[in-house]
Each structure stands twice: as C-alpha cells, then as structure tokens.
Scaffold this motif. Structure first.
Motif, PDB file in Angstrom:
ATOM      1  N   THR A  38       0.808  -1.216   0.000  1.00  0.00           N
ATOM      2  CA  THR A  38       0.000   0.000   0.000  1.00  0.00           C
ATOM      3  C   THR A  38       0.840   1.264   0.000  1.00  0.00           C
ATOM      4  O   THR A  38       0.313   2.351  -0.161  1.00  0.00           O
ATOM      5  N   ASN A  39       2.147   1.126   0.198  1.00  0.00           N
ATOM      6  CA  ASN A  39       3.024   2.291   0.133  1.00  0.00           C
ATOM      7  C   ASN A  39       4.432   1.825  -0.219  1.00  0.00           C
ATOM      8  O   ASN A  39       4.704   0.628  -0.285  1.00  0.00           O
ATOM      9  N   PHE A  40       5.311   2.757  -0.434  1.00  0.00           N
ATOM     10  CA  PHE A  40       6.697   2.398  -0.683  1.00  0.00           C
ATOM     11  C   PHE A  40       7.606   3.521  -0.236  1.00  0.00           C
ATOM     12  O   PHE A  40       7.185   4.670  -0.060  1.00  0.00           O
ATOM     13  N   ARG A  41       8.854   3.158  -0.010  1.00  0.00           N
ATOM     14  CA  ARG A  41       9.861   4.130   0.401  1.00  0.00           C
ATOM     15  C   ARG A  41      10.844   4.367  -0.736  1.00  0.00           C
ATOM     16  O   ARG A  41      11.212   3.448  -1.451  1.00  0.00           O
ATOM     17  N   VAL A  42      11.268   5.610  -0.865  1.00  0.00           N
ATOM     18  CA  VAL A  42      12.422   5.940  -1.687  1.00  0.00           C
ATOM     19  C   VAL A  42      13.519   6.350  -0.720  1.00  0.00           C
ATOM     20  O   VAL A  42      13.298   7.158   0.183  1.00  0.00           O
ATOM     21  N   LEU A  43      14.691   5.754  -0.887  1.00  0.00           N
ATOM     22  CA  LEU A  43      15.774   5.992   0.056  1.00  0.00           C
ATOM     23  C   LEU A  43      17.027   6.502  -0.647  1.00  0.00           C
ATOM     24  O   LEU A  43      17.333   6.085  -1.769  1.00  0.00           O
ATOM     25  N   LEU A  44      17.712   7.394   0.015  1.00  0.00           N
ATOM     26  CA  LEU A  44      19.064   7.765  -0.360  1.00  0.00           C
ATOM     27  C   LEU A  44      19.975   7.137   0.687  1.00  0.00           C
ATOM     28  O   LEU A  44      19.851   7.419   1.884  1.00  0.00           O
ATOM     29  N   VAL A  45      20.863   6.254   0.250  1.00  0.00           N
ATOM     30  CA  VAL A  45      21.752   5.537   1.170  1.00  0.00           C
ATOM     31  C   VAL A  45      23.190   5.931   0.862  1.00  0.00           C
ATOM     32  O   VAL A  45      23.675   5.727  -0.251  1.00  0.00           O
ATOM     33  N   LYS A  46      23.853   6.496   1.849  1.00  0.00           N
ATOM     34  CA  LYS A  46      25.239   6.930   1.697  1.00  0.00           C
ATOM     35  C   LYS A  46      26.148   5.939   2.412  1.00  0.00           C
ATOM     36  O   LYS A  46      26.126   5.838   3.640  1.00  0.00           O
ATOM     37  N   ILE A  47      26.929   5.200   1.616  1.00  0.00           N
ATOM     38  CA  ILE A  47      27.820   4.173   2.166  1.00  0.00           C
ATOM     39  C   ILE A  47      29.240   4.704   2.114  1.00  0.00           C
ATOM     40  O   ILE A  47      29.724   5.126   1.059  1.00  0.00           O
ATOM     41  N   ARG A  48      29.913   4.681   3.263  1.00  0.00           N
ATOM     42  CA  ARG A  48      31.283   5.189   3.342  1.00  0.00           C
ATOM     43  C   ARG A  48      32.207   4.079   3.838  1.00  0.00           C
ATOM     44  O   ARG A  48      31.935   3.432   4.863  1.00  0.00           O
ATOM     45  N   SER A  49      33.308   3.855   3.116  1.00  0.00           N
ATOM     46  CA  SER A  49      34.280   2.835   3.493  1.00  0.00           C
ATOM     47  C   SER A  49      35.326   3.455   4.404  1.00  0.00           C
ATOM     48  O   SER A  49      35.233   4.602   4.791  1.00  0.00           O
ATOM     49  N   GLY A  50      36.340   2.674   4.734  1.00  0.00           N
ATOM     50  CA  GLY A  50      37.409   3.166   5.602  1.00  0.00           C
ATOM     51  C   GLY A  50      37.377   2.493   6.958  1.00  0.00           C
ATOM     52  O   GLY A  50      36.660   1.513   7.183  1.00  0.00           O
ATOM     53  N   LYS A  51      38.178   3.013   7.886  1.00  0.00           N
ATOM     54  CA  LYS A  51      38.252   2.419   9.223  1.00  0.00           C
ATOM     55  C   LYS A  51      36.915   2.485   9.936  1.00  0.00           C
ATOM     56  O   LYS A  51      36.527   1.560  10.659  1.00  0.00           O
ATOM     57  N   LYS A  52      36.216   3.592   9.747  1.00  0.00           N
ATOM     58  CA  LYS A  52      34.888   3.719  10.359  1.00  0.00           C
ATOM     59  C   LYS A  52      33.837   3.676   9.255  1.00  0.00           C
ATOM     60  O   LYS A  52      33.396   4.705   8.743  1.00  0.00           O
ATOM     61  N   ARG A  53      33.454   2.457   8.901  1.00  0.00           N
ATOM     62  CA  ARG A  53      32.455   2.302   7.858  1.00  0.00           C
ATOM     63  C   ARG A  53      31.100   2.785   8.378  1.00  0.00           C
ATOM     64  O   ARG A  53      30.720   2.501   9.511  1.00  0.00           O
ATOM     65  N   THR A  54      30.388   3.496   7.543  1.00  0.00           N
ATOM     66  CA  THR A  54      29.078   4.002   7.950  1.00  0.00           C
ATOM     67  C   THR A  54      28.065   3.816   6.828  1.00  0.00           C
ATOM     68  O   THR A  54      28.421   3.796   5.651  1.00  0.00           O
ATOM     69  N   VAL A  55      26.812   3.685   7.228  1.00  0.00           N
ATOM     70  CA  VAL A  55      25.696   3.663   6.288  1.00  0.00           C
ATOM     71  C   VAL A  55      24.675   4.670   6.787  1.00  0.00           C
ATOM     72  O   VAL A  55      24.064   4.497   7.837  1.00  0.00           O
ATOM     73  N   GLU A  56      24.521   5.741   6.035  1.00  0.00           N
ATOM     74  CA  GLU A  56      23.577   6.805   6.405  1.00  0.00           C
ATOM     75  C   GLU A  56      22.380   6.739   5.463  1.00  0.00           C
ATOM     76  O   GLU A  56      22.542   6.683   4.242  1.00  0.00           O
ATOM     77  N   MET A  57      21.186   6.736   6.038  1.00  0.00           N
ATOM     78  CA  MET A  57      19.987   6.576   5.212  1.00  0.00           C
ATOM     79  C   MET A  57      19.014   7.733   5.408  1.00  0.00           C
ATOM     80  O   MET A  57      18.780   8.182   6.526  1.00  0.00           O
ATOM     81  N   HIS A  58      18.470   8.193   4.289  1.00  0.00           N
ATOM     82  CA  HIS A  58      17.393   9.187   4.293  1.00  0.00           C
ATOM     83  C   HIS A  58      16.257   8.607   3.454  1.00  0.00           C
ATOM     84  O   HIS A  58      16.501   8.022   2.390  1.00  0.00           O
ATOM     85  N   ASN A  59      15.048   8.750   3.916  1.00  0.00           N
ATOM     86  CA  ASN A  59      13.953   8.157   3.132  1.00  0.00           C
ATOM     87  C   ASN A  59      12.677   8.969   3.244  1.00  0.00           C
ATOM     88  O   ASN A  59      12.518   9.791   4.150  1.00  0.00           O
ATOM     89  N   LYS A  60      11.805   8.736   2.311  1.00  0.00           N
ATOM     90  CA  LYS A  60      10.482   9.362   2.307  1.00  0.00           C
ATOM     91  C   LYS A  60       9.468   8.302   1.877  1.00  0.00           C
ATOM     92  O   LYS A  60       9.722   7.522   0.951  1.00  0.00           O
TER      93      LYS A  60
END
Length: 468
Positions: free
Chosen positions: A82-104
């Motif tokens: 009945t709905n769906f998300r669009v996401l922007l996912v920012k993946i960063r490598s390196g010693k401190k790997r991170t995954v930052e997500m924004h969605n609507k």
C-alpha cells in the motif's frame, strides 16, 4: 456417576493427546525433513531437473557479499503493498564504515494498486522525481536498486530517468547482505514473517523478478522471466558456481534464492502434514502451493490454531462446545494472539481476555488447552524451519570439504523477532541436526532498504573491478 465422568474426561484427554501428537516431530523425523530438503535443493540446482523442481533455487547473480570497500551514494526503492519508500543511502568505506539513510514514504492510491503495471511505475517515477527534488539531488547518474514485497509484471524502470538500475532485490538476499556488511561470516539469509502484504485484488498481477536478484546493466532487465510468488518464509545462501548448472561458469560463488516456501508442493511432506494443514491449504488463495511455508510462516500459524480450536470445540473439548461467530472467520486468530498466549509472563486470566476478544467465554482449563495448542503448532514450525536451515548450512560445509563450518545466518521477520520461543527452538534444532556447523544468527536491520543499497553497491564495485 463419578466413574462415568472420570472415564469421559480420560477419553477426552486421550483424544486430545492423540490429535496433538501429529504435531510432535522426533529427531529422526526432522533428519528426514532435512534430507528431503537437501534432495530438493539438488533438483533445483541441476539444469536437467530445474524446470520441474519445486524448490527453484533461483540464481541471483549476486556473486559477492560486501567486502567493506563499497563506497558512494545510492538510491533504493522498497515497494510494498500500500506504500513504498524511496531511500538515499550513503555508504562510506574506511576504518569507520558508515551507512547513512534518508527516506520518504509515498502512498500507492487504491486506483493505482488496482490498475496496470504501467500506471504503477508511472506513479513510482513521479515519486522518485519528488524525492530527488526533496533531497536536492542533481547531477551525475545515480545507481539504484529496488525491492518488491508483492508481485508485478513490470520489469524496467530506467526509461524515464538517468538512473543506473543495478539490482532487482528480493528481501531475503537483502537481509543476508545487510548482515554480511556487519559480519563477514554471514552467507545465509532467512525470512520468517507474521504477515505478508498480499492484496486479493492483485492476485492476477505477478512480478517475474520477485524473489530474484539481478546484478547487471539495466538493458538486461527485460530478459528476466522467472515466475515466482511472494512468500512468508524464504532462505538464500552462497553456493559454489560449479554447482549452479542453470548459469554458465564454474568459478566463484553466487547467492541462490531458494524460494523454499514451495518445499513439499510435490507431496514429499504429506506424511507429516495434518488434516488441519490440509484445511488451511484448501481455503488459501494459492491452494496446493507453498506447503512448507504454510507450516512454518506466521501468516498461517494462527489459522492452523483456529482450525484445531474449532475441531476441539465441536467435540466438546473446549468452550462448552460453543463456537463463537468470530471464531468461524478465517484469519481471525492472528499470529500475534499465538505469540501473546505463549508468553511465559502471561497469566491465564490474560489468556482468557485474549480469547474473549474472539467471543469465547473460556474457563481456566480452556485457557490451558489453548496455550498447549499454540505451543505445539509454533514448536513444530520452528523445528521444521530449523530442519530446512540445517540442510542449507550442511550443504555449505560439504561444498567446501570442511570438518567444521562457522557461519552466520542473517534473519528478519516478526515471527522470529517477536515470538517468545520460536528463535530458541529453531536454533536448538539446527544445532542438533547439523552438529558439525557452528551457526550464529544475526538480526537484520532494514534488509529491504539498506540491503537493496548494499547489493547495488556490491554490483557497482564488481562492475568497476571487471572493467579495470
């Protein structure tokens, strides 16, 4: 008189025990289920038998789990009923790997849900445009992956935007990839849900790529034509390419989307199915299909319990022989009731309160029996799921010629997360049936959204490596 009452109660107890005994699975029976699952897996992998196999073992074209070097910004679509998300996912490598997500989150209007695939994807494109404006995204072509949790015929999305459609993602593979990003030993994905977004008005619209992951250039997408159904339970794992006869090449590995919910559709589980399982199957939307799923997925466990309660009430074992009108309604006994009733912290008075919601005026004895029924149904589900998983991890071990395998299973699904005993019983079953495998279980965090982006990131990495 006392003797007659005692005899009647003893006879009732005997009949109840005899009925529920059909749900008790011995270790030998579970080992047989494991053996049969393994045999069906082999049939699905072989080119000669694949078309007629019930466990389809679909190649995903995902050839690697994340290695930590993935980096960049990715779009992901998580499309539900009945709905769906669009996401922007920012993946960063390196010693401190991170995954930052924004969605609507965007709604899918009823007229579009009931409309054509073209109308649906026109709506999706419109929402992507809105999201890009919302996030202020302009400029270079952005890789995109998308996940479906219901079927649809549309197979291409890249015509109206300068987007690089890299992956079509099944949530089971997304779960595995999400967990593999955190734990490199994760090579298996498992989904066990309570409910599946299945809208009856969409029965005739199936998406050929659901349950199928493709890491490829967008122009390959229209050639995907495998027909699969959405399931309430599924598994995937990393298989050796030399064993995947349906795909050319014998080097490296590939993630196989098992579609194991159909295990038993050929009758190989008929000896352990009960009359209650047959009733649930007969009145389901896909009678004769997904038989294993209908024994282990939370979507069906409540319905199995409801059929047992009706039978026991008709026989005078429950509720003074009075069946309430709500209890006659299919699907009314939700799996959340089953989970609540089985909670060790729930007093019998609270069990009676749950039953009262279904119009059932229960005694303490009724509540005890209902709790027993819920327990045997969910225990069998966890054991059967464990037997299937044991077949998977043992195959991985044997593929590699190891005396002992350390492996992690990425898991998602509300039944696994919320049921008070399911996960423990499943873990115990895997340990007993596959003693040479040290299996850990890791809960997935947003396998549909984050997983789609990670699969896309891995696809981009592999594509870059191949071209350099």
């Amino acid at each position: 008189m006392v003797t007659a009452v005692a005899y009647r109660l003893a006879e009732q107890h005997r009949q109840i025990e005899e009925t529920l005994a059909h749900f008790h699975l011995t270790k030998d029976m579970l080992l047989e289920v494991k053996k049969r699952m393994r045999a069906e897996m082999e049939l699905g992998l072989r080119k000669q038998t694949h078309n007629n196999a019930v466990v389809k073992m679909l190649p995903s074209f995902v050839r690697s789990t994340p290695d930590g070097t993935e980096n960049g910004d990715f779009l992901a679509l998580d499309l539900g009923g009945t709905n769906f998300r669009v996401l922007l996912v920012k993946i960063r490598s390196g010693k401190k790997r991170t995954v930052e997500m924004h969605n609507k989150i965007y709604a899918i209007p009823v007229e579009i849900m009931q409309g054509t695939g073209e109308e649906l994807f026109d709506h999706i494109v419109s929402c992507i445009s809105d999201f890009l404006d919302y996030m202020g995204i302009k400029g270079p072509r952005m890789p995109l992956g998308f996940t479906f949790s219901f079927p649809c015929k549309q197979t291409s999305l890249d015509a109206e935007f300068d987007l690089d459609v890299v992956a079509v993602v099944n949530d089971t593979v997304g779960t595995m990839m999400t967990c593999a990003y955190e734990e490199p030993t994760c090579e298996v994905g498992l989904i066990v849900v309570d409910l599946f977004a299945q809208d009856s008005h969409r029965q005739d619209v199936w998406f050929p790529c659901f349950g199928f992951v493709c890491i490829s250039h967008p122009h390959h997408l229209p050639f995907l034509s495998v027909l699969t159904l959405g399931t309430g339970s599924n598994a995937c794992y990393m298989e050796e390419m030399k064993n995947v006869e349906t795909v050319d090449g014998d080097q490296g590995q590939m993630c196989i989307n098992m579609e194991w919910g159909a295990f038993g559709d050929n009758g190989c589980l008929d000896d352990i199915r009960t009359n209650y399982d047959r009733l649930v199957d007969e009145y389901s939307l896909n009678a004769g299909k997904q038989r294993y799923e209908k024994m282990i997925s939370g979507m069906y466990l409540g319905e199995i319990v409801r059929n047992i309660l009706i039978d026991f009430t008709k026989k005078g074992f429950l509720f003074r022989g009075q069946i309430s009108e709500p209890l006659k309604t299919r699907g009314i006994f939700e799996t959340k009731f089953l989970s609540q009733i089985e909670s060790d912290r729930l007093a019998l008075l609270q069990v009676r309160a749950i039953l009262q919601q279904l119009g059932l005026n229960s005694t303490c004895d009724d509540s005890i029996l209902v709790k027993t029924v819920c327990g045997v149904v969910s225990r069998r589900a966890a054991q059967l799921c464990g037997a299937g998983m044991a077949a998977v991890v043992d195959k991985i071990r044997e593929n590699r010629g190891l005396d002992r395998l350390n492996v992690t299973v990425g898991v998602d699904g509300t039944l696994y997360k919320l049921h008070p005993h399911f996960s423990r019983i499943m873990h115990q079953t895997v340990k007993e049936l596959s003693p040479k495998c040290n299996v850990s279980f890791l809960l997935s965090e947003d396998g549909s959204g984050k997983g789609a982006a990670l699969i896309t990131a891995v696809g981009v990495r592999l594509r870059t490596e191949a071209s350099s």
